[in-house]
Design a protein around this motif. Structure first.
Motif, PDB file in Angstrom:
ATOM      1  N   THR A   1       0.884  -0.774   0.204  1.00  0.00           N
ATOM      2  CA  THR A   1      -0.407   0.022  -0.089  1.00  0.00           C
ATOM      3  C   THR A   1       0.780   1.216   0.182  1.00  0.00           C
ATOM      4  OG1 THR A   1      -1.715  -1.560   1.065  1.00  0.00           O
ATOM      5  CG2 THR A   1      -2.161   1.767   0.869  1.00  0.00           C
ATOM      6  N   PRO A   2       0.903   1.735  -0.523  1.00  0.00           N
ATOM      7  CA  PRO A   2       1.606   3.384  -0.570  1.00  0.00           C
ATOM      8  C   PRO A   2       1.196   3.952   0.639  1.00  0.00           C
ATOM      9  CG  PRO A   2       0.163   2.968  -2.499  1.00  0.00           C
ATOM     10  CD  PRO A   2      -0.040   2.522  -2.063  1.00  0.00           C
ATOM     11  N   ILE A   3       2.450   4.257   0.822  1.00  0.00           N
ATOM     12  CA  ILE A   3       2.963   5.126   2.032  1.00  0.00           C
ATOM     13  C   ILE A   3       1.972   6.157   2.627  1.00  0.00           C
ATOM     14  CG2 ILE A   3       4.484   6.253   3.516  1.00  0.00           C
ATOM     15  CD1 ILE A   3       6.576   4.742   2.542  1.00  0.00           C
ATOM     16  N   PRO A   4       1.893   7.031   1.894  1.00  0.00           N
ATOM     17  CA  PRO A   4       0.573   8.022   2.276  1.00  0.00           C
ATOM     18  C   PRO A   4      -0.346   7.191   2.673  1.00  0.00           C
ATOM     19  CG  PRO A   4       2.061   8.740   0.313  1.00  0.00           C
ATOM     20  CD  PRO A   4       2.121   7.285   0.614  1.00  0.00           C
ATOM     21  N   GLU A   5      -1.439   6.694   1.861  1.00  0.00           N
ATOM     22  CA  GLU A   5      -2.244   5.872   1.368  1.00  0.00           C
ATOM     23  C   GLU A   5      -2.349   5.031   3.761  1.00  0.00           C
ATOM     24  OE1 GLU A   5      -5.188   2.622  -0.033  1.00  0.00           O
ATOM     25  OE2 GLU A   5      -3.270   3.846  -1.378  1.00  0.00           O
ATOM     26  N   ARG A   6      -1.337   5.309   3.981  1.00  0.00           N
ATOM     27  CA  ARG A   6      -0.783   4.304   4.796  1.00  0.00           C
ATOM     28  C   ARG A   6      -1.429   4.791   6.012  1.00  0.00           C
ATOM     29  NH1 ARG A   6       4.324   1.027   4.814  1.00  0.00           N
ATOM     30  NH2 ARG A   6       4.287   1.004   2.447  1.00  0.00           N
ATOM     31  N   ILE A   7      -0.631   6.049   5.690  1.00  0.00           N
ATOM     32  CA  ILE A   7      -0.746   7.578   7.374  1.00  0.00           C
ATOM     33  C   ILE A   7      -2.431   7.663   7.420  1.00  0.00           C
ATOM     34  CG2 ILE A   7      -0.527   9.421   8.087  1.00  0.00           C
ATOM     35  CD1 ILE A   7       2.067   7.702   7.813  1.00  0.00           C
ATOM     36  N   ASP A   8      -2.988   7.486   5.988  1.00  0.00           N
ATOM     37  CA  ASP A   8      -4.420   8.109   5.705  1.00  0.00           C
ATOM     38  C   ASP A   8      -5.115   6.904   6.582  1.00  0.00           C
ATOM     39  OD1 ASP A   8      -3.989   9.857   4.205  1.00  0.00           O
ATOM     40  OD2 ASP A   8      -4.650   9.272   3.033  1.00  0.00           O
TER      41      ASP A   8
ATOM     42  N   ALA B   1      15.671  -0.755   3.321  1.00  0.00           N
ATOM     43  CA  ALA B   1      15.036  -0.651   4.839  1.00  0.00           C
ATOM     44  C   ALA B   1      13.617  -1.022   4.476  1.00  0.00           C
ATOM     45  CB  ALA B   1      14.307   0.348   4.642  1.00  0.00           C
ATOM     46  N   GLY B   2      13.408  -2.146   3.186  1.00  0.00           N
ATOM     47  CA  GLY B   2      12.015  -3.237   3.504  1.00  0.00           C
ATOM     48  C   GLY B   2      11.188  -2.306   2.739  1.00  0.00           C
ATOM     49  N   ASN B   3      10.995  -1.187   2.296  1.00  0.00           N
ATOM     50  CA  ASN B   3       9.955   0.217   1.554  1.00  0.00           C
ATOM     51  C   ASN B   3       9.425  -1.101   0.620  1.00  0.00           C
ATOM     52  OD1 ASN B   3       9.715   1.873   4.277  1.00  0.00           O
ATOM     53  ND2 ASN B   3      11.771   3.000   2.527  1.00  0.00           N
TER      54      ASN B   3
ATOM     55  N   ALA C   1       6.190   9.489   4.142  1.00  0.00           N
ATOM     56  CA  ALA C   1       5.568   8.918   5.235  1.00  0.00           C
ATOM     57  C   ALA C   1       6.064  10.745   6.104  1.00  0.00           C
ATOM     58  CB  ALA C   1       6.495   7.896   5.939  1.00  0.00           C
ATOM     59  N   TRP C   2       6.973  10.944   5.777  1.00  0.00           N
ATOM     60  CA  TRP C   2       7.569  12.176   6.603  1.00  0.00           C
ATOM     61  C   TRP C   2       6.491  13.043   6.103  1.00  0.00           C
ATOM     62  CZ3 TRP C   2      11.265  12.746  10.760  1.00  0.00           C
ATOM     63  CH2 TRP C   2      11.647  11.498  11.119  1.00  0.00           C
TER      64      TRP C   2
ATOM     65  N   GLU D   1       7.537   2.793  10.166  1.00  0.00           N
ATOM     66  CA  GLU D   1       6.900   3.628   8.723  1.00  0.00           C
ATOM     67  C   GLU D   1       8.308   4.589   8.816  1.00  0.00           C
ATOM     68  OE1 GLU D   1       6.205   2.813   6.456  1.00  0.00           O
ATOM     69  OE2 GLU D   1       4.507   0.875   7.718  1.00  0.00           O
ATOM     70  N   LEU D   2       8.347   5.933   9.697  1.00  0.00           N
ATOM     71  CA  LEU D   2       9.429   6.611   9.177  1.00  0.00           C
ATOM     72  C   LEU D   2      11.122   6.748  10.091  1.00  0.00           C
ATOM     73  CD1 LEU D   2       7.393   9.228  11.644  1.00  0.00           C
ATOM     74  CD2 LEU D   2       7.325   9.072   9.058  1.00  0.00           C
ATOM     75  N   ARG D   3      10.703   5.466  10.643  1.00  0.00           N
ATOM     76  CA  ARG D   3      12.309   4.884  10.454  1.00  0.00           C
ATOM     77  C   ARG D   3      12.969   4.240   9.297  1.00  0.00           C
ATOM     78  NH1 ARG D   3      11.971   2.633  15.061  1.00  0.00           N
ATOM     79  NH2 ARG D   3      12.239   3.314  16.915  1.00  0.00           N
ATOM     80  N   LYS D   4      11.770   3.310   9.070  1.00  0.00           N
ATOM     81  CA  LYS D   4      11.767   2.414   8.045  1.00  0.00           C
ATOM     82  C   LYS D   4      12.632   3.745   6.720  1.00  0.00           C
ATOM     83  CE  LYS D   4       9.039  -1.474   7.596  1.00  0.00           C
ATOM     84  NZ  LYS D   4       8.520  -2.772   7.101  1.00  0.00           N
ATOM     85  N   GLU D   5      12.216   4.245   6.020  1.00  0.00           N
ATOM     86  CA  GLU D   5      12.331   5.713   5.560  1.00  0.00           C
ATOM     87  C   GLU D   5      13.865   6.545   6.085  1.00  0.00           C
ATOM     88  OE1 GLU D   5      10.396   9.252   3.154  1.00  0.00           O
ATOM     89  OE2 GLU D   5       8.795   7.250   4.256  1.00  0.00           O
ATOM     90  N   THR D   6      14.579   6.592   7.096  1.00  0.00           N
ATOM     91  CA  THR D   6      15.567   6.822   7.270  1.00  0.00           C
ATOM     92  C   THR D   6      17.037   5.750   6.776  1.00  0.00           C
ATOM     93  OG1 THR D   6      15.593   6.600   9.573  1.00  0.00           O
ATOM     94  CG2 THR D   6      14.103   8.699   8.614  1.00  0.00           C
TER      95      THR D   6
END
Length: 650
Positions: free
Chosen positions: A453-460, A522-524, A532-533, A504-509
């Motif tokens: 699932t796209p990251i922005p959608e996951r935040i939603d 990072a598993g993305n 996600a930031w 999610e944020l940690r993965k992106e860093t």
């Protein structure tokens, strides 16, 4: 009882036995009454002996009477078959009541019942012994059941036909006795373990017999015995409030020092003989297969005898996790099992669902649940395959949803009620992982899962869940999971979801390096431009620290959610400062001031007043608020430092 009185009682017994034999041989009408008188007479003697356990003379006299019965049966003037059959309806039950008087009485009672087993029709003896066991299960001392269970174990070997039918008659009675024994003899370990061992010997005998039958009946017997030993596993582990895991372990694993019977080990040794594997037990597939075989007769109510078989299935696997020796007895390799569950998504879902039986059990101790949490964390540790199944994609993964929900609910209760802080902490982590798989299922489309699932959608989606939006069918499903539970449960739910955001944020860093599968280190998954930031992160934090319905968070109801929100805010603040970025807008002066004045400072006031309130339990308050206070003050310090360092920032 004086020597003269003993002789009088022995003479009365001889006369009673002789009268019964003559009446039976003559076909007289009073035979039934004479047999009842004989049974009543023996009951009076056994009751007198057991009511005075310290009376050496009473125990000696009980031995003499049993020896007299034994002598009568094996004498040169052995009764004919009609007499043997008639006596078999009364004597086995009567002599079994002497078993609790002394070890010698138990030995003779075993010998007498064994004599009848060798001379009577096996199918008749199964009915006789089962009926006797059924009546003893309601007696004041079910420990008397030992010789009857031993006889039942031996008689199965002699059956020539209809083995499955006969076993189905005996199994419910035996389990009923063991259920009573597990409670009534909880403080008499030696007798309790003896009875369970005899029941296992019976299961072993039936398994031996099954190997000599045609495939159909052999499969039926093995399936019945499989369900039987799974129920025994639960009944043996049920020791009420006095449960001592260390004592049970010593009674479950061979030990030269303790000399205890390895009972749980013996149960697990029978698993492969019944066609049961740890993988099949923890995923429920073996249990379902055995049920299907045993219940071919739709009108049969045999399954009512196995109410806890699925608890027994999951408990058998957890015992293998507790002890490598027990796993070896079952022919299992726990490392291989855990590895398989880690890398097969469907089987992992099934395993987590099966663990609900342990987490929700009220008869098991916290130690067993602690080991179960460890097992769950073990099989959910590491990277997972993103597809529903390695070989055949499943179009409807939602079939696993109810059991995962039930497991999450049960873990929540462990968190709320466990007296051990370490268990609560580990259970919270287990709940986070179980909830992730629920989340994964909720958002799957065909074989696609959360990772796709796209990251922005996951935040939603996460925001919808936290706010419990009525417009979200996902949120409704989550609400069903926590239906009727307290606000504390919703706090735990929110904390889990916020931790997922932080993950999610940690993965992106993490450093990103493309692989052949299109997944970075990072598993993305998905497009590299997705992030996600965003400003939405601060909205999630505000939902907890300044609830939309007004007011402030309260403690201890919202403790978990508040700590998770503070950890998320601190993580974002520190990463943005370290990276000299401002993707989330957290470093804008207006946002820093809002966080300080509307979130953090008011929260500090609430924390201080809660800790000072004399009506609150100081230990509970300290355990809940000390971590919150630590993170809160660090957040305030970071915000104030940044405001001071950049007074002219926008």
């Amino acid at each position: 009882m004086a020597e003269k009185e003993l002789r009088a009682v022995v003479l009365r017994l001889r006369h009673s036995l002789s009268s019964c034999c003559k009446s039976i041989e003559g076909g007289e009408e009073e035979t039934s009454g004479l047999l009842e008188e004989l049974a009543s007479f023996l009951d009076s003697i056994s009751e007198a002996a057991t009511s005075e356990p310290e009376n050496e003379e009473a125990r000696k006299n009980a031995v003499e009477l049993l020896l007299e019965i034994q002598s009568f049966l094996v004498s040169s003037s052995t009764p004919n078959q009609a007499v043997v059959d008639a006596l078999s309806f009364e004597l086995p039950k009567a002599v079994s009541k002497f078993a609790g008087v002394s070890d010698r009485c138990l030995e003779i009672a075993d010998s007498i019942i064994d004599w009848f087993v060798g001379r009577c029709n096996p199918r008749d003896m199964i009915s006789i012994l089962s009926e006797a066991l059924d009546s003893l299960s309601t007696s004041s001392d079910p420990g008397y059941a030992a010789p009857l269970l031993t006889g039942l174990s031996k008689v199965f070997v002699s059956i020539k036909r209809h083995h499955f039918k006969q076993a189905k008659l005996a199994v419910p009675v035996v389990l009923n006795v063991l259920k009573v024994v597990s409670v009534e003899l909880a403080d008499r370990d030696a007798e309790r373990v003896l009875l369970f061992n005899i029941a296992l010997a019976m299961a072993d005998s039936i398994c031996v017999v099954s190997t000599k039958l045609d495939r159909g009946e052999s499969e039926e017997l093995q399936s019945l015995m499989g369900l039987f030993i799974l129920q025994i596993m639960v009944d043996f582990n049920n020791s009420g409030s006095g449960f001592d895991l260390q004592a049970l372990v010593s009674a479950s694993i061979p030990s030269e020092q303790s000399g205890c019977t390895p009972l749980v080990s013996e149960i697990c040794k029978l698993l492969p003989r019944c066609g049961l594997t740890y993988l099949g037990l923890i995923t429920e597939s073996d249990v379902d297969a055995k049920i299907s075989i045993v219940t071919k007769d739709k009108e049969d109510d045999i399954m009512t005898s196995f109410p806890d078989m699925k608890l027994g299935a999951s408990l058998s696997v957890i015992w293998g996790h507790i002890s490598n020796e027990i796993a070896e007895q079952a022919g299992e390799n726990m490392s291989a099992l855990k590895d398989k569950l880690q890398h097969n998504q469907v089987q992992r879902w099934e395993a987590i669902g099966m663990l609900k039986h342990i987490f929700s059990s009220v008869i098991l101790p916290w130690d067993i649940k602690r080991h179960t949490v460890e097992f769950l964390l073990g099989i959910t540790n590491g990277s997972f395959t993103p597809n529903c199944h390695n070989d055949e994609p499943i179009t409807d993964c939602s079939i696993y949803m109810p059991s995962l929900f039930a497991t999450a609910q049960a873990i929540t209760k462990v968190i709320m009620h466990s007296p051990d802080s370490t268990l609560r902490k580990n259970s919270f982590e287990a709940l986070k992982r179980a909830s992730f798989f629920i989340f994964e299922l909720l958002h799957s489309k065909s074989t696609h899962v959360l990772a796709d699932t796209p990251i922005p959608e996951r935040i939603d989606i996460l925001q919808a869940l936290i706010t419990n939006s009525d417009s979200s069918s996902i949120s409704m499903m989550w609400a069903i999971m926590f239906h009727s539970l307290s606000a504390r449960c919703y706090s735990i739910q929110t904390a889990i979801l916020l931790d997922l955001v932080r993950g999610e944020l940690r993965k992106e860093t993490l450093p990103k390096k493309s692989t052949n599968e299109g997944v970075d280190e990072a598993g993305n998954h998905g497009s590299p431009t997705e992030s996600a930031w965003t400003e939405r992160i601060l909205e999630l934090v505000e939902l907890v620290l300044r609830p939309p319905h007004g007011g402030q968070p309260s403690f201890p109801e919202h403790g978990e959610a508040v700590l998770a929100a503070l950890n998320l805010y601190r993580f974002v603040l520190m990463k943005e400062l370290a990276g000299k970025t401002n993707k989330t807008g957290v470093l804008f002066r207006k946002n820093l001031l809002r966080a300080c004045n509307e979130w953090l400072v008011p929260l500090r006031t609430i924390v201080s007043s809660t800790m000072a309130d004399p009506e609150n339990d100081p230990d509970e308050v300290a355990g809940m608020l000390n971590p919150i206070e630590l993170v809160l003050y660090h957040c305030i310090e970071l915000v104030e430092q940044n405001l001071s360092a950049n007074p002219d920032s926008p």
